[in-house]
Scaffold this motif. Sequence first.
Motif, PDB file in Angstrom:
ATOM      1  N   ILE A  23     -11.694  -8.644  -6.109  1.00 49.72           N
ATOM      2  CA  ILE A  23     -10.912  -8.209  -4.937  1.00 49.72           C
ATOM      3  C   ILE A  23      -9.399  -8.280  -5.200  1.00 49.72           C
ATOM      4  O   ILE A  23      -8.651  -7.426  -4.716  1.00 49.72           O
ATOM      5  N   PHE A  27      -7.067  -5.153  -4.707  1.00 50.52           N
ATOM      6  CA  PHE A  27      -5.947  -5.221  -3.765  1.00 50.52           C
ATOM      7  C   PHE A  27      -4.626  -4.895  -4.466  1.00 50.52           C
ATOM      8  O   PHE A  27      -3.786  -4.171  -3.928  1.00 50.52           O
ATOM      9  N   THR A  28      -4.443  -5.416  -5.675  1.00 51.34           N
ATOM     10  CA  THR A  28      -3.204  -5.154  -6.408  1.00 51.34           C
ATOM     11  C   THR A  28      -3.025  -3.654  -6.656  1.00 51.34           C
ATOM     12  O   THR A  28      -1.942  -3.094  -6.450  1.00 51.34           O
ATOM     13  N   ARG A  31      -2.190  -1.994  -3.424  1.00 51.64           N
ATOM     14  CA  ARG A  31      -0.817  -2.306  -3.014  1.00 51.64           C
ATOM     15  C   ARG A  31       0.177  -1.387  -3.733  1.00 51.64           C
ATOM     16  O   ARG A  31       1.149  -0.935  -3.135  1.00 51.64           O
ATOM     17  N   MET A  34      -0.585   2.420  -2.311  1.00 53.57           N
ATOM     18  CA  MET A  34      -0.164   2.646  -0.923  1.00 53.57           C
ATOM     19  C   MET A  34       1.286   2.202  -0.704  1.00 53.57           C
ATOM     20  O   MET A  34       1.946   2.679   0.206  1.00 53.57           O
ATOM     21  N   THR A  37       1.486  -3.128   2.561  1.00 57.09           N
ATOM     22  CA  THR A  37       0.404  -4.109   2.593  1.00 57.09           C
ATOM     23  C   THR A  37      -0.705  -3.745   3.582  1.00 57.09           C
ATOM     24  O   THR A  37      -1.894  -3.854   3.267  1.00 57.09           O
ATOM     25  N   ASP A  39      -1.662  -0.810   4.799  1.00 60.77           N
ATOM     26  CA  ASP A  39      -2.468   0.309   4.303  1.00 60.77           C
ATOM     27  C   ASP A  39      -3.342  -0.131   3.136  1.00 60.77           C
ATOM     28  O   ASP A  39      -4.484   0.309   2.999  1.00 60.77           O
ATOM     29  N   GLU A  41      -4.614  -3.079   2.623  1.00 62.11           N
ATOM     30  CA  GLU A  41      -5.762  -3.839   3.133  1.00 62.11           C
ATOM     31  C   GLU A  41      -6.831  -2.912   3.688  1.00 62.11           C
ATOM     32  O   GLU A  41      -8.027  -3.096   3.430  1.00 62.11           O
ATOM     33  N   ASP A  42      -6.416  -1.917   4.450  1.00 59.75           N
ATOM     34  CA  ASP A  42      -7.401  -0.975   4.994  1.00 59.75           C
ATOM     35  C   ASP A  42      -8.116  -0.228   3.874  1.00 59.75           C
ATOM     36  O   ASP A  42      -9.321   0.011   3.928  1.00 59.75           O
ATOM     37  N   ALA A  43      -7.354   0.143   2.858  1.00 64.09           N
ATOM     38  CA  ALA A  43      -7.948   0.882   1.742  1.00 64.09           C
ATOM     39  C   ALA A  43      -8.962   0.024   0.995  1.00 64.09           C
ATOM     40  O   ALA A  43     -10.035   0.502   0.601  1.00 64.09           O
ATOM     41  N   VAL A  44      -8.642  -1.257   0.807  1.00 68.47           N
ATOM     42  CA  VAL A  44      -9.573  -2.145   0.105  1.00 68.47           C
ATOM     43  C   VAL A  44     -10.845  -2.317   0.934  1.00 68.47           C
ATOM     44  O   VAL A  44     -11.964  -2.284   0.417  1.00 68.47           O
ATOM     45  N   GLN A  45     -10.672  -2.490   2.242  1.00 66.71           N
ATOM     46  CA  GLN A  45     -11.839  -2.620   3.129  1.00 66.71           C
ATOM     47  C   GLN A  45     -12.741  -1.383   3.004  1.00 66.71           C
ATOM     48  O   GLN A  45     -13.949  -1.480   2.820  1.00 66.71           O
ATOM     49  N   GLU A  46     -12.122  -0.222   3.067  1.00 69.14           N
ATOM     50  CA  GLU A  46     -12.893   1.024   2.970  1.00 69.14           C
ATOM     51  C   GLU A  46     -13.541   1.159   1.589  1.00 69.14           C
ATOM     52  O   GLU A  46     -14.668   1.626   1.451  1.00 69.14           O
ATOM     53  N   TYR A  48     -14.622  -1.266  -0.365  1.00 66.72           N
ATOM     54  CA  TYR A  48     -15.809  -2.125  -0.449  1.00 66.72           C
ATOM     55  C   TYR A  48     -16.957  -1.561   0.366  1.00 66.72           C
ATOM     56  O   TYR A  48     -18.120  -1.681  -0.026  1.00 66.72           O
TER      57      TYR A  48
END
Lengths: 186, 263
Positions: A23, A27-28, A31, A34, A37, A39, A41-46, A48
């Motif tokens: 993760i 995330f890096t 980051r 995008m 921060t 955006d 986080e939302d991108a990482v959620q999507e 996964y």
Amino acid sequence: MTGDAHDEHDRARRFRNAALPHIDDVFTFARHLMRNTADAEDAVQECYLRALHHFDGYRGPAMKPWLLAILRNVCNAEFARRGKQEAPLERDEAGATTEELPMWQEPQASPEAVLLRQQDDATIRRLIDELPQPFREIVVLREVNDLSYHEIAAVAGVPVGTVMSRLARARTMLRAAWNVAQGSTP
Amino acid sequence: MNCAESEILLHALIDGELDAGHSRDVEAHVAVCSACAGKLEAFRAMRAAMAKADLKQPAPARLRSRIEASLPSPSTRVAAPRKFFQLSRRMFFGGFAAGTALSAAIAASLVVTVFRNDHEQTIAGEVVSAHIRSLQPGHLMDVETSDQHTVKPWFDGKLDVAPPVIDLTAQGFTLLGGRLDYIDGEPAAAIVYRHDKHIINLFVARRLGAAHADARTETIQGYNVRYWSEQGLDFWAVSDVEADALDRFGQSIAAALGPRPAS
């Protein structure tokens, strides 16, 4: 417990064990793509979410590049949805002073003529963020996510030869920006 | 090699992505071209500075728990899967299309074959095949003698190098002979030894994909493979002997070749 529910639980457990350790890498990368921060986080959620959805069909390659490739698609889809190429740079305190400088242009002197000085983490991240795409992602995938050329080629969807020429260009830009940055903070 | 090629390939050299042959080409070029030598030095310094920095950004704890919470867990397992996707579709990035170009990206065909992993894998597969082929009746040796002074001159004119042929009888490896083989389309010396009942093929050529001075050992199709690079030659030892016996064999060869030049 029904068999289906058990299978679903087992699948989620396998997914968690395989995907969650990466993760920070995901995330890096998010980051830097995008440049913001929230955006990221939302991108990482999507990412996964999609990864779990496609997990049954996953047969390799390595998990990290697979996740990064999904993440990249997530970000590109989001830029397409917004109708523009990418988000403007989010400034933090470290980057506040130099926005107007074209950091990545070729310098007057050749980059290797200047002795390189260590920069702090925030400055290096800012220099990377100021690289234009697709050079930014190449640098992040190589220097930060530590992928091989073949893995970068798979994530970026380009031949290895393109990875090599882009990396050469990206590092030349970064080295020039680095010199400018160390000149401005003696 | 010219400067334009060198400017691209020196990055692959820095990143450890070049095979031994191309690495030597780049190194030979920078030895005579101060401009490229300067670039190599500059980019190496930058890479080292970036490695020294801590550039990875830890995912915020809230993001981690958000993802954890959305995974099916024992307490929510019955309802979880459907709900998981509905919830998240509403909450995040509503506009994402479901279909992806993912498989296309992953399957993107890779055209360059000069790189370490592929090249080593290709060679590893080929030396094992060559080893198996050599075990067929009548294929093991072109020149059959336990005399190293007979085997070595036999290779003269057949290869662009003089492969070392070393008598290791004292170490328990009997020299049986040699033959000319082809690995990855290029001629290579195959020097044949016996240890107990086991045959060892030692493949030697100038460019055979073993980019590392430090020996590596792999098991491929049940055969042990030990490969390393030394004195400008690449060595691949293949056998069904135990890995530690093959290690001893490799070390004996290396010892007989003399001390490794300091680097």
